[in-house]
Design an enzyme around this catalytic site. Sequence first.
Site, PDB file in Angstrom:
ATOM      1  N   HIS A  94       0.847  -1.194   0.000  1.00  0.00           N
ATOM      2  CA  HIS A  94       0.000   0.000   0.000  1.00  0.00           C
ATOM      3  C   HIS A  94       0.884   1.245   0.000  1.00  0.00           C
ATOM      4  CE1 HIS A  94      -2.804   3.066   1.468  1.00  0.00           C
ATOM      5  NE2 HIS A  94      -3.764   2.292   0.992  1.00  0.00           N
ATOM      6  N   GLU A 167      -3.689   2.539  -6.997  1.00  0.00           N
ATOM      7  CA  GLU A 167      -4.078   3.639  -6.115  1.00  0.00           C
ATOM      8  C   GLU A 167      -3.223   4.867  -6.424  1.00  0.00           C
ATOM      9  OE1 GLU A 167      -3.347   2.580  -2.043  1.00  0.00           O
ATOM     10  OE2 GLU A 167      -1.288   2.036  -2.490  1.00  0.00           O
TER      11      GLU A 167
END
Length: 250
Positions: A94, A167
């Site tokens: 992430h 993302e």
Amino acid sequence: MTRKLFVGGNWKMNGSYSHINTFFDTLQKADTDPNADIVIGVPACYLKYAQDKAPKGIKIAAENCYKVGSGAFTGEISTEMIKDCGCEWVILGHSERRHIFGESNELIGEKVKHALDSGLNVIPCIGELLSEREAGKTNDVCFAQMDAIAKNVPSKEAWDKVVIAYEPVWAIGTGKTATPAQAQEVHKVVRDWIRKHVDAGIADKVRILYGGSVTASNAKDLGTQPDVDGFLVGGASLKPDFITIINARR
């Protein structure tokens, strides 16, 4: 090719026992799309509790793991510990792990390999900073991140256990969102990269999620894009809005 909708939640460093109780009770009673795969990432200390409380069909994910099975790595969590909690999924790479904790492409690739070798399903994340987008480096950044991931997927069969999350870092927690067209553009070039560097069949099957400030109000438009196969949802995954996002294709 129509790929099954995948809706991932990422609670980050949020949540509590009482929140898990309330949230899953709401989710249990909700009318949600039965054709969607739903996986929710929770803090490590809540993995077992969330796994036990989750409504049928909803999977729980760890938000990180280390690249080896055990040892003197204070504060880390292993794949075996994740499995010991009954969980089958882990989110890796992430942007907050990359940019706050300094995790490199190489380390994330090693984690992907270890998690897959351990039998877990993985959600590896890729994405560019605002400065990289403005410099025209979005593709270069995403391709380098994908290369580190792809070379650590041990076999073609192992790709069945991989769901990619794109993302754009500039759209996480900022209230800014890539337009559906911007999301589709990157998802398509990532899929084309997989087609060229991995396998055409895998490129057609692998799901690529969008993960930049997904909300109840933008999920439906994002979900209509041909290469957007679902979402990795941050803040909204802690709220009833998550139900609307799950139903984005209805």
